[in-house]
Design a protein around this motif. Structure first.
Motif, short mmCIF file in Angstrom:
data_model
loop_
_atom_site.label_atom_id
_atom_site.label_comp_id
_atom_site.label_asym_id
_atom_site.label_seq_id
_atom_site.Cartn_x
_atom_site.Cartn_y
_atom_site.Cartn_z
N VAL A 169 -6.93 17.60 46.53
CA VAL A 169 -6.35 17.39 47.87
C VAL A 169 -4.96 16.80 47.75
N ALA A 221 -4.48 13.10 56.91
CA ALA A 221 -5.66 13.94 56.64
C ALA A 221 -6.07 13.83 55.18
N ALA A 222 -5.08 13.84 54.27
CA ALA A 222 -5.39 13.72 52.85
C ALA A 222 -6.02 12.37 52.54
N VAL A 248 -14.48 12.12 52.34
CA VAL A 248 -15.13 13.36 51.88
C VAL A 248 -15.31 13.38 50.37
N PHE A 289 -9.60 12.38 53.74
CA PHE A 289 -10.43 13.19 52.84
C PHE A 289 -10.75 12.42 51.56
#
Length: 201
Positions: free
Chosen positions: A164, A29-30, A37, A33
């Motif tokens: 993050v 997920a990191a 993102v 991101f």
């Protein structure tokens, strides 16, 4: 990439712990991101900064005017500056008493810093003023504004990615500490002679 490999490796492994899966999903997920993102955040911040700075450029160009000033007389130099960077810049400028005509037509005069090394009476130099002839700084130019906007975008993306990654590391650190605490509890329950259990000693 390590996150994806870790997830694949731990899928059906009988030695897999729940924390191993959580750690791998967290890393994935990191990574997503940071790759997707964070650049979007940087692009949005850069675009907003670009709009604001370019509006500031337009406003300053409307409010500030370049006029031609005339040297009346040279004034004594200011006290030397201990900062070598500003003093080198100041060496190319001189304090003079000058007169100029404001954009509204009024005559103005005063002490200014001219970009002349050796000013003489009657020399001309450029000066930035507002509509009433008061001295103001040079207006921001479009290239400088765009540079600041790009730097703001990069800074926002880096800050988002760093936050993050820092959060991921903090969560993993707490998970490892809990794992060690559970190991300590299990060790305490087993006792100091766990290796001799069932040997008849």
């Amino acid at each position: 990439m390590r996150a994806v490999i870790g997830l694949w490796r731990w899928r059906h492994n009988p030695l897999r712990r729940t924390t191993d899966l959580v750690e791998a999903w967290l890393a994935l997920a990191a990574l997503l991101f940071i790759l997707v993102v964070a650049p979007l955040i940087g692009a949005v911040v850069g675009a907003v900064a670009q709009d604001a700075l370019q509006q500031s450029v337009r406003d300053q160009r409307q409010a500030r005017h370049e006029v031609t000033a005339t040297v009346v007389k040279k004034l004594s130099r200011a006290a030397p500056d201990p900062d070598p960077e500003t003093s080198s810049t100041r060496d190319a400028h001189s304090r003079v008493l000058a007169e100029w005509t404001a954009p509204d037509g009024t005559a103005q005069h005063g002490t200014v810093v001219a970009d002349l090394k050796t000013p003489h009476h009657g020399d001309h130099f450029a000066l930035w003023t507002d509509g009433h002839g008061r001295i103001v700084g040079r207006p921001l130019d479009s290239v400088t504004a765009a540079t600041h906007a790009v730097l703001a975008g990069f800074g926002a993306a880096a800050l988002a990615a760093g936050s993050v990654e820092g959060g991921r590391r903090m969560i993993v650190w707490r998970m490892v500490r809990r794992r060690y605490a559970r190991w300590d509890q299990a060790w305490d329950k087993a006792g100091p002679d766990w290796g001799r259990t069932g040997t008849g000693s």
